[in-house]
Design a protein around this motif. Structure first.
Motif, short mmCIF file in Angstrom:
data_model
loop_
_atom_site.label_atom_id
_atom_site.label_comp_id
_atom_site.label_asym_id
_atom_site.label_seq_id
_atom_site.Cartn_x
_atom_site.Cartn_y
_atom_site.Cartn_z
N GLY A 229 37.04 50.94 39.61
CA GLY A 229 35.94 51.72 40.13
C GLY A 229 34.70 50.87 40.39
N SER A 230 33.57 51.51 40.66
CA SER A 230 32.28 50.87 40.91
C SER A 230 32.11 50.54 42.39
CB SER A 230 32.11 49.59 40.08
OG SER A 230 30.93 48.92 40.45
N THR A 231 30.85 50.47 42.81
CA THR A 231 30.52 50.13 44.20
C THR A 231 30.14 48.66 44.33
OG1 THR A 231 28.21 50.77 43.82
CG2 THR A 231 29.71 52.47 44.66
N LEU A 232 30.33 47.90 43.26
CA LEU A 232 29.90 46.50 43.27
C LEU A 232 30.90 45.56 43.91
CD1 LEU A 232 28.44 46.23 39.63
CD2 LEU A 232 27.19 46.59 41.77
N TRP A 233 32.11 46.03 44.17
CA TRP A 233 33.15 45.14 44.69
C TRP A 233 32.79 44.63 46.08
CZ3 TRP A 233 36.69 43.52 41.35
CH2 TRP A 233 36.97 44.32 40.23
N VAL A 234 33.00 43.33 46.28
CA VAL A 234 32.71 42.67 47.56
C VAL A 234 34.02 42.14 48.13
CG1 VAL A 234 31.47 40.80 48.71
CG2 VAL A 234 30.41 42.03 46.79
N SER A 235 34.26 42.35 49.40
CA SER A 235 35.49 41.87 50.02
C SER A 235 35.54 40.35 50.00
CB SER A 235 35.57 42.37 51.46
OG SER A 235 36.76 41.92 52.08
N GLY A 236 36.71 39.80 49.64
CA GLY A 236 36.89 38.36 49.59
C GLY A 236 37.64 37.94 48.35
N VAL A 237 37.97 36.65 48.28
CA VAL A 237 38.71 36.13 47.13
C VAL A 237 38.27 34.69 46.85
CG1 VAL A 237 40.68 35.54 48.61
CG2 VAL A 237 41.01 35.78 46.13
N PRO A 238 37.09 34.52 46.25
CA PRO A 238 36.65 33.16 45.90
C PRO A 238 37.60 32.56 44.87
CG PRO A 238 35.25 34.81 44.86
CD PRO A 238 36.13 35.55 45.81
N LYS A 239 37.87 31.28 45.03
CA LYS A 239 38.82 30.60 44.15
C LYS A 239 38.10 29.64 43.22
CE LYS A 239 42.22 30.78 47.91
NZ LYS A 239 43.09 29.98 48.82
N SER A 240 38.75 29.36 42.08
CA SER A 240 38.24 28.39 41.10
C SER A 240 36.82 28.72 40.66
CB SER A 240 38.29 26.96 41.68
OG SER A 240 39.61 26.64 42.07
N GLN A 241 36.54 29.99 40.55
CA GLN A 241 35.20 30.44 40.18
C GLN A 241 35.26 31.11 38.82
OE1 GLN A 241 32.53 32.28 43.15
NE2 GLN A 241 32.41 34.05 41.77
N PRO A 242 34.55 30.60 37.80
CA PRO A 242 34.61 31.21 36.48
C PRO A 242 33.91 32.56 36.45
CG PRO A 242 32.99 29.45 36.52
CD PRO A 242 33.70 29.40 37.83
N LEU A 243 34.23 33.35 35.44
CA LEU A 243 33.62 34.66 35.20
C LEU A 243 33.63 35.52 36.46
CD1 LEU A 243 30.60 33.82 32.86
CD2 LEU A 243 33.00 34.13 32.30
N THR A 244 34.84 35.80 36.94
CA THR A 244 35.00 36.58 38.16
C THR A 244 36.02 37.69 37.96
OG1 THR A 244 34.51 34.61 39.50
CG2 THR A 244 35.54 36.47 40.63
N TRP A 245 35.65 38.88 38.41
CA TRP A 245 36.57 40.01 38.44
C TRP A 245 37.22 40.07 39.81
CZ3 TRP A 245 37.04 43.40 34.21
CH2 TRP A 245 36.09 43.25 33.18
N TYR A 246 38.55 40.27 39.84
CA TYR A 246 39.28 40.40 41.10
C TYR A 246 40.01 41.74 41.14
CZ TYR A 246 38.76 35.28 41.50
OH TYR A 246 38.27 34.01 41.58
N LYS A 247 40.13 42.28 42.34
CA LYS A 247 40.85 43.56 42.50
C LYS A 247 41.67 43.55 43.79
CE LYS A 247 38.78 47.32 44.05
NZ LYS A 247 38.00 48.59 44.18
N THR A 248 42.86 44.14 43.72
CA THR A 248 43.67 44.35 44.91
C THR A 248 44.56 45.57 44.66
OG1 THR A 248 45.09 43.27 46.55
CG2 THR A 248 45.67 42.94 44.24
N SER A 249 45.27 46.01 45.69
CA SER A 249 46.19 47.14 45.56
C SER A 249 47.58 46.69 46.01
CB SER A 249 45.72 48.34 46.39
OG SER A 249 45.63 48.00 47.76
N PHE A 250 48.60 47.42 45.56
CA PHE A 250 49.97 47.03 45.90
C PHE A 250 50.89 48.24 45.75
CE2 PHE A 250 49.57 46.55 41.36
CZ PHE A 250 50.78 46.96 40.84
N ASP A 251 52.04 48.16 46.43
CA ASP A 251 53.10 49.14 46.28
C ASP A 251 54.09 48.65 45.24
OD1 ASP A 251 51.88 50.56 48.29
OD2 ASP A 251 53.23 49.82 49.87
N ALA A 252 54.70 49.57 44.53
CA ALA A 252 55.67 49.19 43.50
C ALA A 252 56.91 48.60 44.14
CB ALA A 252 56.05 50.40 42.66
#
Length: 590
Positions: free
Chosen positions: A354-377
């Motif tokens: 949840g939350s509105t703070l999520w930003v589109s993108g996927v920075p790499k090798s960055q400490p203290l980072t939350w990542y989110k994605t979706s997938f099908d089983a």
């Protein structure tokens, strides 16, 4: 008398993977009953997973498999499952005698022992060879018996061997994890990363609940185990030009990360044997005020041993700036620090997606980072694991459920792994595999936690990783095998059928069974009767071999869920007279 038998050992982050050969487990259990034992428990019989932050102790990995007969995903680990099943069937055949009287033990020679449970109407015997190197032939009740080193033979009628702990008469399996189709597309890193978003966790103090206190506080009492994380923050002033110095820091454990002016400057980690850390971290101070943020974290809590509740964790000091320009050392330990329990993202519930703070993108090798994605089983019903190769350290959630801590960047030592003999006493460092590799890279995701589509995966990465390298895998059966000698004890079923007749000694059999109820044996990859060599997955013919082994196995097994073939010259002919022969088979199921 009660006892507990270890099927393996727990896996710790930073350690190689321990395992225990089934021949040794069977030996220790049989010896227990041989000597009059009455109740025996396995730890563990079904492997498990340390979901969430709960673990078996400090540095215990998310996988709690223990090389158990039933693995972490619920699949039988063969031949361990089958061999122990046969062991207890053999012991069950001795039950009438064993519950009626205590055993009488006699020596049959050096390191050789017979224990007999005998009444007027029943008789059961255990013949043991506790030598760690030498096989032996013994005479018992007028009959000759061959006892492999470090083995126990079970004779439910004091005459015929129903089971020997060192002779495996059940099938083996090879299971592996493979990339799985989602819909009609094979999962690839590019597809997984196509819908990533992220939130950067603030470095240092970001909560209104932060507090100040002179000196250094103990981690566990401060966090009350509500979070792995505790921030220790302080400012230090540097006079003059930019300078190079060293921060000396000591902690009870388990891990700490140092950030200087918002940049990760270094980390220190303990291990399962010694969680404490003491490290000198080179840092650069800019002129004026410098912000030093130390993130202390626990990886499971101490849960055994004397006064374990007083063990503690966190930065205890000293915390010192050393090697300043004037040669002095500044002790920061007793100064006023600012503390924050937990992370901002934890308070915001980012693990749910949840939350509105999520930003589109996927920075790499960055400490203290939350990542989110979706997938099908993944389709089908095979067990699912997420391969977190490429990530550093953190925690993973699927649909708000914590899969547990991950730490694939913690590599096991290069030494300590070698061929392991089942003979001799077992300890946690005796049998190891996976040296020089991540302690754990596959993380179990229960299918019951998944929807067919629209599943949300969230990771919190502490030290930096590459989420695009994450992949889904499913556990599939690659092969099932059996390798049985003419000299093997007969199967327990055959032994029981012949028990009342005693007209002939039942012949050993190779038995195969597809574990999935909807599968049948689809191919015979290898079959050889004679002197085959190797192990499941790499069998090869020996100098002696029958010409008809493959066709016999194909006729008996293809298209069936189970099959059984006698291991004898009656079935295959005699390709080499006066040689003890065996049958090796590798098959697959579909």
């Amino acid at each position: 008398m009660w006892t507990e038998n270890w099927t393996g050992w727990f896996l710790s982050f930073g350690g190689a993977v321990p395992y225990r050969p089934v021949e040794d487990i069977a030996f220790s259990v049989a010896r227990f009953y041989q000597r009059g034992g009455t109740f025996q428990n396995y730890y563990m019989y079904h492997g498990g997973t340390n979901f969430g932050r709960s673990t078996g102790g400090p540095f215990i990995a998310t996988s709690y498999d223990y090389d158990a007969p039933l693995d972490e995903y619920g699949a039988p680990r063969q031949p361990k499952w089958g061999h122990l099943k046969e062991l207890h069937k053999a012991i069950k055949l001795c039950e009438d005698a064993m519950v009626a009287i205590d055993p009488t033990s006699t020596s049959l020679g050096n390191n050789l022992e017979a224990s007999v449970y005998k009444t007027s109407s029943t008789c059961a015997a255990f013949l043991a060879n506790v030598d760690t190197k030498n096989d032996a032939t013994v005479t018992f009740n007028g009959n000759s018996y061959r006892l492999p080193a470090w083995s126990v033979s079970i004779l439910p009628d004091c005459k015929n061997v129903a089971f020997n702990t060192a002779k495996i008469n059940t099938m083996a399996t090879i299971r592996r994890f493979v990339a799985k189709n989602i819909g009609n597309e094979l999962i690839a890193s590019e597809e997984i990363s196509s819908d990533w978003s992220y939130v950067s966790e603030p470095i240092g103090i970001s909560s209104n609940n932060a507090f100040k206190k002179p000196g250094l506080v103990e981690h566990i009492n401060t966090t009350a185990d509500q979070s792995d994380y505790l921030w220790y923050s302080i400012s230090a002033e540097s006079n003059g030009d930019e300078s190079q110095t060293v921060l000396h820091v000591k902690s009870l454990g388990h891990v700490l990360h140092l950030f200087v002016n918002g940049q990760l400057a270094g980390s220190a980690i303990g291990n399962a044997n010694n969680p404490t850390v003491s490290k000198d971290i080179p840092i650069t101070l800019k002129p004026g005020i410098n912000k030093l943020d130390l993130l202390s974290l626990t990886v499971g809590l101490k849960n055994y041993g004397a006064f374990f509740d007083t063990t503690g964790a966190g930065i205890t000091g000293p915390v010192e700036l050393e090697g300043l320009k004037n040669g002095s050392t500044i002790d920061l330990s007793s100064m006023q620090w600012t503390y924050q329990v937990g992370l901002k993202g934890e308070g915001l519930g980012l693990h749910t997606g949840g939350s509105t703070l999520w930003v589109s993108g996927v920075p790499k090798s960055q400490p203290l980072t939350w990542y989110k994605t979706s997938f099908d089983a993944p389709s089908g019903d095979d067990p699912i694991a997420i391969d977190l190769s490429g990530m550093g350290k953190g925690e993973l959630w699927v649909n708000g459920q914590s899969i547990g801590r991950y730490w694939p960047s913690y590599i096991a030592p290069n030494s300590g792994c070698s061929d392991c003999s089942y003979k001799g006493s077992y300890n946690s460092n005796k049998c190891l595999k996976g040296c020089g590799k991540p302690s754990q890279k596959l993380y179990h995701v229960p299918r019951s936690w998944l929807k067919s589509s629209g599943n949300v995966m969230v990771l919190f990465e502490e030290i930096g990783g590459d989420p695009t390298k994450i992949s889904f895998t499913t556990q599939v059966l690659q092969s099932l095998c059996s390798h049985v000698s003419e000299s093997h004890p007969s199967s327990i079923e055959s032994w029981s059928r012949e028990k009342s007749r005693r007209k002939r000694k039942p012949e050993p059999k190779v038995s195969l069974e597809c574990p999935h109820p909807n599968q049948v044996i689809s191919s015979i990859k290898f079959a050889s009767f004679g002197t085959p060599q190797g192990q499941c997955g790499n069998f090869r013919h020996g100098e002696c071999k029958s010409d008809n082994a493959l066709s016999i196995l194909q006729n008996a097994c293809l298209g069936f869920k189970t099959c059984s073939v006698g291991v004898s010259t009656v079935t295959f002919g005699d390709p080499c007279v006066n040689v003890v022969k065996s049958l090796a088979v590798e098959a697959s199921c579909e």
